[in-house]
Design an enzyme around this catalytic site. Structure first.
Site, mmCIF file in Angstrom:
data_model
loop_
_atom_site.group_PDB
_atom_site.id
_atom_site.type_symbol
_atom_site.label_atom_id
_atom_site.label_comp_id
_atom_site.label_asym_id
_atom_site.label_seq_id
_atom_site.Cartn_x
_atom_site.Cartn_y
_atom_site.Cartn_z
ATOM 1 N N SER A 98 0.839 -1.194 0.000
ATOM 2 C CA SER A 98 0.000 0.000 0.000
ATOM 3 C C SER A 98 0.874 1.243 0.000
ATOM 4 C CB SER A 98 -0.926 0.004 1.225
ATOM 5 O OG SER A 98 -1.870 1.055 1.138
ATOM 6 N N ASP A 99 0.378 2.275 -0.618
ATOM 7 C CA ASP A 99 1.110 3.547 -0.636
ATOM 8 C C ASP A 99 0.100 4.682 -0.723
ATOM 9 O OD1 ASP A 99 3.969 4.707 -0.915
ATOM 10 O OD2 ASP A 99 2.796 5.813 -2.390
ATOM 11 N N GLN A 100 0.450 5.799 -0.150
ATOM 12 C CA GLN A 100 -0.454 6.945 -0.151
ATOM 13 C C GLN A 100 0.256 8.199 -0.637
ATOM 14 O OE1 GLN A 100 -2.026 8.997 3.571
ATOM 15 N NE2 GLN A 100 -3.861 7.880 2.934
ATOM 16 N N ALA A 147 -3.393 3.800 -2.496
ATOM 17 C CA ALA A 147 -3.320 2.674 -3.419
ATOM 18 C C ALA A 147 -3.087 1.379 -2.660
ATOM 19 C CB ALA A 147 -2.202 2.888 -4.437
#
Length: 205
Positions: free
Chosen positions: A78-80, A115
């Site tokens: 996950s990434d933001q 994401a």
């Protein structure tokens, strides 16, 4: 002897974030945490959405590369990335940078791209999604913003505010299909992916 073929696959969170780990713990399922070593620098000309999606998948694949040959795992990456007026906002790391972020965002609407990737290490199939959260920041004084930062020190958060804590006082409105996305791990999307992958989410309590 228990039938190992009926055991659910190993679940791995590919992240160093304590916030994502705490969110995943809400599902009450066993998982391991492995920290991926990747370069998180956005590519030139890359959109915020593309950055978040690429990095979420890169984190999962970096962890998958370190697994034993033939081992099956479902790996969560996950990434933001936050953005306003076309500007990407990363983790401030310092008080001064965090204050500058909050000053620039006050009274504005900020988009948070959270994401998510679920990678099956056996098949190499990866499902990704970008969950967008719209956040409107209040127009607060420099003194109020400075006081908040000293209280909560959110220097490892994109956008410099912890919505799950005192940072909620900085926000005027939040619009999202998934209330956990803003914190860093969209659990509604993740549970949908896990169930589609055949993971016995509710049976594994």
């Amino acid at each position: 002897m228990p039938d190992s073929s009926k055991r659910p696959p190993r679940l791995i969170l590919a992240s160093s974030s304590p916030y994502r780990r705490e969110l995943l713990e809400r599902l009450r399922i066993p998982f391991d945490v492995l920290v991926p070593a990747i370069d998180e620098t956005p590519l030139e000309g890359e959109s915020p959405e593309d950055t978040a999606l690429r990095l979420s998948q890169a984190k999962a694949r970096a962890v998958a590369a370190g697994l034993a040959t033939g081992e099956r795992a479902l790996i969560i990456g996950s990434d933001q990335v936050a953005t306003y007026d076309g500007h990407q906002i990363g983790k401030p790391r310092t008080h001064d940078k965090a204050l500058a972020q909050l000053q620039a965002m006050r009274g504005r609407e900020v988009l948070f791209h959270s994401a998510l990737c679920l990678l099956d290490s056996a098949s190499d199939d990866a499902e990704t999604v970008d969950v967008i959260t719209k956040v409107r920041f209040r127009a607060l004084s420099d003194a109020a913003l400075d006081a908040y930062l000293h209280t909560e020190t959110p220097y490892d958060c994109a956008g410099s505010a912890k919505a799950e804590g005192l940072g909620i006082a900085l926000l005027d409105a939040i619009e999202s299909d998934d209330p956990t996305a803003l914190i860093g791990l969209p659990l509604i999307a993740l549970t949908r992916m896990l169930l589609a992958a055949g993971y016995p989410l509710l049976e594994a309590q």
